[in-house]
Design a protein around this motif. Structure first.
Motif, PDB file in Angstrom:
ATOM      1  N   UNK A 112       0.832  -1.209   0.000  1.00 13.43           N
ATOM      2  CA  UNK A 112       0.000   0.000   0.000  1.00 13.43           C
ATOM      3  C   UNK A 112       0.862   1.253   0.000  1.00 13.43           C
ATOM      4  N   UNK A 113       1.972   1.238   0.763  1.00 13.39           N
ATOM      5  CA  UNK A 113       2.880   2.390   0.799  1.00 13.39           C
ATOM      6  C   UNK A 113       3.498   2.643  -0.582  1.00 13.39           C
ATOM      7  N   UNK A 114       3.626   1.593  -1.376  1.00 13.58           N
ATOM      8  CA  UNK A 114       4.155   1.740  -2.741  1.00 13.58           C
ATOM      9  C   UNK A 114       3.092   2.232  -3.715  1.00 13.58           C
ATOM     10  N   UNK A 115       1.851   2.388  -3.221  1.00  8.82           N
ATOM     11  CA  UNK A 115       0.788   2.946  -4.051  1.00  8.82           C
ATOM     12  C   UNK A 115      -0.107   1.943  -4.733  1.00  8.82           C
ATOM     13  N   UNK A 116      -0.058   0.688  -4.315  1.00  7.73           N
ATOM     14  CA  UNK A 116      -0.890  -0.349  -4.932  1.00  7.73           C
ATOM     15  C   UNK A 116      -2.061  -0.665  -4.012  1.00  7.73           C
ATOM     16  N   UNK A 117      -3.265  -0.627  -4.564  1.00  5.60           N
ATOM     17  CA  UNK A 117      -4.463  -0.979  -3.799  1.00  5.60           C
ATOM     18  C   UNK A 117      -4.652  -2.498  -3.847  1.00  5.60           C
ATOM     19  N   UNK A 118      -4.930  -3.074  -2.694  1.00  4.63           N
ATOM     20  CA  UNK A 118      -5.157  -4.513  -2.594  1.00  4.63           C
ATOM     21  C   UNK A 118      -6.624  -4.789  -2.335  1.00  4.63           C
ATOM     22  N   UNK A 119      -7.017  -6.052  -2.570  1.00  3.73           N
ATOM     23  CA  UNK A 119      -8.378  -6.438  -2.215  1.00  3.73           C
ATOM     24  C   UNK A 119      -8.541  -6.328  -0.701  1.00  3.73           C
ATOM     25  N   UNK A 120      -9.747  -6.300  -0.266  1.00  3.67           N
ATOM     26  CA  UNK A 120     -10.012  -6.161   1.166  1.00  3.67           C
ATOM     27  C   UNK A 120     -10.267  -7.506   1.842  1.00  3.67           C
ATOM     28  N   UNK A 121      -9.980  -8.588   1.148  1.00  8.39           N
ATOM     29  CA  UNK A 121     -10.218  -9.911   1.702  1.00  8.39           C
ATOM     30  C   UNK A 121      -9.377 -10.175   2.936  1.00  8.39           C
ATOM     31  N   UNK A 122      -9.930 -10.941   3.857  1.00 11.26           N
ATOM     32  CA  UNK A 122      -9.204 -11.315   5.068  1.00 11.26           C
ATOM     33  C   UNK A 122      -8.096 -12.296   4.714  1.00 11.26           C
ATOM     34  N   UNK A 123      -6.965 -12.153   5.371  1.00 11.68           N
ATOM     35  CA  UNK A 123      -5.856 -13.077   5.174  1.00 11.68           C
ATOM     36  C   UNK A 123      -6.113 -14.336   5.996  1.00 11.68           C
TER      37      UNK A 123
END
Length: 184
Positions: A112-123
């Motif tokens: 996220x700090x690198x600017x990439x949005x991830x899915x919100x799924x639980x790990x």
């Protein structure tokens, strides 16, 4: 470039799981089995990203992982996502869950700090074994779980994560390690 950050498991532990499954596989309905060379635990799937992102991504992930201690992990038990009644993915669990979660949190924070949005799924710490298209009868679910329910691997070192590229082709994805990030 299609990329993800993950760990691979020791070949000996994957073989032990495969040996148990081999004893019951002929009794199971069709499934899309994950090839052993592509079995891993994914902390973050970044999908398609420009090559120019890699230096920033590497710095951000490396910084976040610098405070996450190395640990001994294990593979244990089995189950299905979302659940046995509506099984779509069969898995073997990875533990200790809280330590794998700490790695996942650090990796995802770096991404996220690198600017990439991830899915919100639980790990959920797990090793995917196969995917199911058509619902399996309860007896087949039980046959699979019976083969692995009491499984526990030998401990193995979790001391780094790897950034992989993933190239899709008709015979399945080809995963190429690009960079390894050490844990503290």
């Amino acid at each position: 470039m299609r990329i993800f950050i993950a760990i691979s498991f020791p070949e000996s532990e994957l073989r032990a799981i495969s040996d148990r499954i081999a004893m019951v596989k002929s009794k199971l309905p069709p499934a899309a089995w994950v090839r052993p060379e592509t079995q891993h635990l994914t902390f973050a799937f970044l999908d398609e990203q420009p090559d120019s992102l890699l230096p920033t991504l590497a710095t951000c992930v490396e910084e976040r992982l610098a405070s996450v201690p190395r640990f001994e992990g294990y593979l244990r038990g089995s189950g299905f996502f979302p659940n046995a009644r509506h099984a779509r993915v069969a898995w073997v669990g990875a533990g200790p869950e809280e330590k794998f979660r700490a790695v996942a949190d650090a990796v995802r924070s770096g991404v996220k700090a690198a600017g990439v949005m991830l899915d919100r799924g639980d790990f959920r710490a797990h090793l995917t074994l196969f995917r199911i298209r058509d619902q399996w009868p309860p007896a087949c679910i039980e046959i699979f779980n019976g083969a692995l329910r009491d499984f526990k691997s030998d401990p193995f070192a979790v001391d780094a994560v790897t950034l992989f590229s993933s190239e899709l082709n008709p015979k399945g994805a080809i995963h190429t390690p690009l960079r390894t990030f050490a844990l503290a």
